[in-house]
Design a protein around this motif. Structure first.
Motif, PDB file in Angstrom:
ATOM      1  N   ILE A  18      28.348  27.303  36.375  1.00  0.00           N
ATOM      2  CA  ILE A  18      30.007  27.856  35.888  1.00  0.00           C
ATOM      3  C   ILE A  18      29.442  27.366  34.169  1.00  0.00           C
ATOM      4  O   ILE A  18      30.331  27.548  32.911  1.00  0.00           O
ATOM      5  CB  ILE A  18      30.501  26.387  36.278  1.00  0.00           C
ATOM      6  N   ASP A  22      30.889  29.655  30.971  1.00  0.00           N
ATOM      7  CA  ASP A  22      31.777  28.570  30.243  1.00  0.00           C
ATOM      8  C   ASP A  22      31.807  29.225  28.825  1.00  0.00           C
ATOM      9  O   ASP A  22      32.319  29.640  27.842  1.00  0.00           O
ATOM     10  CB  ASP A  22      32.624  27.605  30.363  1.00  0.00           C
ATOM     11  N   ILE A  73      34.120  29.304  37.762  1.00  0.00           N
ATOM     12  CA  ILE A  73      34.200  30.214  36.528  1.00  0.00           C
ATOM     13  C   ILE A  73      35.505  30.988  37.363  1.00  0.00           C
ATOM     14  O   ILE A  73      36.098  30.736  35.761  1.00  0.00           O
ATOM     15  CB  ILE A  73      33.333  31.552  36.536  1.00  0.00           C
ATOM     16  N   SER A  76      37.735  27.583  35.654  1.00  0.00           N
ATOM     17  CA  SER A  76      37.266  27.536  34.337  1.00  0.00           C
ATOM     18  C   SER A  76      38.360  28.441  33.458  1.00  0.00           C
ATOM     19  O   SER A  76      39.027  28.523  32.043  1.00  0.00           O
ATOM     20  CB  SER A  76      36.573  26.791  33.805  1.00  0.00           C
ATOM     21  N   GLN A  77      38.082  29.672  33.267  1.00  0.00           N
ATOM     22  CA  GLN A  77      39.216  30.820  32.952  1.00  0.00           C
ATOM     23  C   GLN A  77      39.961  31.264  33.130  1.00  0.00           C
ATOM     24  O   GLN A  77      40.652  31.100  32.144  1.00  0.00           O
ATOM     25  CB  GLN A  77      38.025  31.943  32.834  1.00  0.00           C
ATOM     26  N   ARG A  80      42.116  27.827  30.491  1.00  0.00           N
ATOM     27  CA  ARG A  80      42.341  27.660  29.429  1.00  0.00           C
ATOM     28  C   ARG A  80      43.267  28.056  28.927  1.00  0.00           C
ATOM     29  O   ARG A  80      44.855  28.022  28.112  1.00  0.00           O
ATOM     30  CB  ARG A  80      41.650  28.819  28.493  1.00  0.00           C
ATOM     31  N   PRO A  86      39.913  22.444  33.280  1.00  0.00           N
ATOM     32  CA  PRO A  86      39.311  23.898  34.564  1.00  0.00           C
ATOM     33  C   PRO A  86      39.648  23.017  36.222  1.00  0.00           C
ATOM     34  O   PRO A  86      39.196  23.153  36.941  1.00  0.00           O
ATOM     35  CB  PRO A  86      37.402  23.081  34.000  1.00  0.00           C
TER      36      PRO A  86
END
Length: 126
Positions: A18, A22, A73, A76-77, A80, A86
């Motif tokens: 991850i 990132d 993943i 965390s995407q 933002r 995250p």
């Protein structure tokens, strides 16, 4: 003992995956192969008896790492643009939404890496 070591290893390699994804801004699906070799190494380290059961355990540990990493993943995407951390996004993300976004994010090449990792996990773990 081998089960606890595999669980810890799956979460650990998924966390590294991850962070790398990132940092690079890509799926880094080749990390699945690293997860497969990690699972095989952990099984040998735990002195699990060779055979079909050990190969199955290595494959399941690799699948677990793949699922955790893809979920992380995606979280965390999503974090933002929403102004979240995250792990806040991780707690709010549902499995169906994560599956849909992971399906959209993984290309054919990514799926090939994931499939290769499962074969490598089965062979290297036996």
């Amino acid at each position: 003992m081998a089960t606890a070591l595999l669980l810890l290893g799956s979460f650990g390699i998924a966390a590294a995956w991850i962070l790398l994804a990132d940092a690079r801004g890509t799926q880094t699906s080749w990390m699945a192969v690293i997860a497969a070799f990690d699972a095989a190494w952990l099984l040998r380290l735990a002195r699990a008896r060779p055979g079909v059961l050990r190969a199955l355990a290595g494959t399941v540990a690799t699948v677990l790492a793949i699922v955790i990493a893809n979920f992380g993943i995606v979280a965390s995407q999503l974090a933002r643009p929403m102004g979240m951390l995250p792990w806040e996004s991780l707690l709010k993300l549902g499995p169906h939404h994560a599956y849909t976004l992971a399906t959209l994010a993984n290309s054919t090449v990514d799926l090939a890496w994931l499939g290769a990792a499962l074969v490598i996990a089965a062979v290297a773990s036996r």
